[in-house]
Design an enzyme around this catalytic site. Sequence first.
Site, PDB file in Angstrom:
ATOM      1  CG  HIS A 133      -1.524  -1.180   1.533  1.00  0.00           C
ATOM      2  ND1 HIS A 133      -1.582  -1.661   1.937  1.00  0.00           N
ATOM      3  CD2 HIS A 133      -3.009  -1.060   0.781  1.00  0.00           C
ATOM      4  CE1 HIS A 133      -2.444  -3.427   2.557  1.00  0.00           C
ATOM      5  NE2 HIS A 133      -3.632  -2.661   1.904  1.00  0.00           N
ATOM      6  CG  ASP A 141       2.148  -1.003   3.761  1.00  0.00           C
ATOM      7  OD1 ASP A 141       1.486  -0.220   4.844  1.00  0.00           O
ATOM      8  OD2 ASP A 141       1.245  -1.734   2.703  1.00  0.00           O
ATOM      9  CD  GLU A 162      -8.216  -8.269  -0.279  1.00  0.00           C
ATOM     10  OE1 GLU A 162      -7.914  -8.843   0.530  1.00  0.00           O
ATOM     11  OE2 GLU A 162      -7.493  -7.259  -1.201  1.00  0.00           O
ATOM     12  CD  GLU A 177      -7.177 -11.792   3.582  1.00  0.00           C
ATOM     13  OE1 GLU A 177      -7.282 -11.773   5.420  1.00  0.00           O
ATOM     14  OE2 GLU A 177      -6.575 -10.474   3.488  1.00  0.00           O
ATOM     15  CG  HIS A 228     -10.701 -11.142   3.383  1.00  0.00           C
ATOM     16  ND1 HIS A 228     -10.901  -9.687   2.582  1.00  0.00           N
ATOM     17  CD2 HIS A 228     -10.179 -10.387   4.260  1.00  0.00           C
ATOM     18  CE1 HIS A 228      -9.587  -8.987   3.310  1.00  0.00           C
ATOM     19  NE2 HIS A 228      -9.383  -9.562   4.185  1.00  0.00           N
ATOM     20  CG  ASP A 266      -3.434 -10.504   0.055  1.00  0.00           C
ATOM     21  OD1 ASP A 266      -3.490 -11.103  -1.230  1.00  0.00           O
ATOM     22  OD2 ASP A 266      -4.506  -9.675   0.586  1.00  0.00           O
ATOM     23  CG  ASP A 294      -9.076 -11.036   8.372  1.00  0.00           C
ATOM     24  OD1 ASP A 294      -8.331 -11.736   8.312  1.00  0.00           O
ATOM     25  OD2 ASP A 294      -9.334  -9.842   7.519  1.00  0.00           O
ATOM     26  CG  ASP A 311      -4.287 -10.398   8.181  1.00  0.00           C
ATOM     27  OD1 ASP A 311      -5.263 -11.276   7.767  1.00  0.00           O
ATOM     28  OD2 ASP A 311      -4.577  -9.683   8.335  1.00  0.00           O
ATOM     29  CG  ASP A 313      -2.977  -9.749   3.827  1.00  0.00           C
ATOM     30  OD1 ASP A 313      -2.794  -8.900   4.828  1.00  0.00           O
ATOM     31  OD2 ASP A 313      -4.522  -9.508   3.150  1.00  0.00           O
TER      32      ASP A 313
END
Length: 434
Positions: free
Chosen positions: A100, A103, A231, A267, A270, A295, A306, A308, A338
């Site tokens: 991103h 980031d 996404e 993902e 998700h 992802d 979530d 991750d 991710d």
Amino acid sequence: MTEFFDGIAALAYEGPESNSELCYRHYNPDEVVLGKRMEDHLRFAVAWWHSFAWEGGDPFGGQTFERPWHPQDDMGRAKMKADVAFEMFEKLGVPFYCWHDADIRPEQGNYAGNLRTLEEITDYMAEKQESAKVRCLWGTANMFSHRRWMAGASTNPDPEVFAYAAATVKGCLDATMKLGGENYVLWGGREGYETLLNTDMGMELDHMGRFLSMVVDYKHKIGFKGTILVEPKPQEPSKHQYDYDAATCIGFLRKYGLENEVKLNLEQGHAILAGHSFEHEIAVAAAEGMLGSIDMNRNDYQSGWDTDQFPNNVPEVALAYYHILKAGGLGTGGTNFDAKLRRQSIDPIDLLAGHAGGMDVCARGLKAAATMIEDGGLEQALTERYAGWKTPQAQEMLGSDLASLQKRVLDEGIEPEPRSGRQERLENYVNRFV
């Protein structure tokens, strides 16, 4: 070389019997699977946000990671972060990374400053790519963290936020093209609502559709050859997000005439939040020709949100790659981690170990999926289950009408007997390979 990974050698494939803490036991990039190198099937990518930008906080506590590029508030530290990132890419041997804008560049508090620093840092990254094997899988814009996005980006009730979002995506798409990115992703983190009491859903969806059309138009204008991806996610941070799941996104894309221009970045976490399995989401997208990229991560099934985490469930991953292989592979997409360390995993080696473990799990899943495809047992079971539909009479029936079918049932005395779905036997079959 930086000092962050000082004393840690590049990871190598050592095979399943290795006792090394930091190596690949199953991921061998040059191993040929179904006629293609494993690296070219999996197309691994590191997520810049979790691996380098995330500071280890959670809703109940702040920063736990102390990195030499913290605080991330000037270009010197942004370049240091890039130096460490490219060193990690090399040690892992991954072919791609994803980012991103927030980031990789420091926040300047205004659009002009953010654009300037984005251009500066991506120039720096482009220089580093010239001597590296890694390249950009995709870029995207963070339009959910800053307070300006609290009511959405393209769906915001304030038209000036819509304009700001358009300018932000233009800058990020330009930067992605400069870095040779093979895709561009839009994740609508706050493209949804907290309450319908203050939401005009029809207007917001129309604005979101128009915004995505602008992105597609600009892609063609500048000659970007990559794939535009959206996404899905059902919630978090919004109560309800408009990109709820694969089926919702596909319906949205068809409504606004974008089904031939945009694909999906799916993902694992998700999918679980939406009440689906990962293979379900992949199969839905593949059936409509809209599977783009994935992802890879996992959720904690006890937490309900979530988390991750890095993947560690080979059977889940194998079924995901089974449907990916059946669909012809990931194309310009890839397997982006991710995934983030647990906030107690504070050592530099933890970053490498998390990715290495995830890459091994994906490699095992890919090989299991390929073996199932070569064996053909699942396809044979499908063929047998739907064999009745191959007859001329069954195909003719689809072009018939209710009255004709009623007459046939009465005339022929049709009284169907149920047939076993064989689920347990098929689950046992899958378990032979994983």
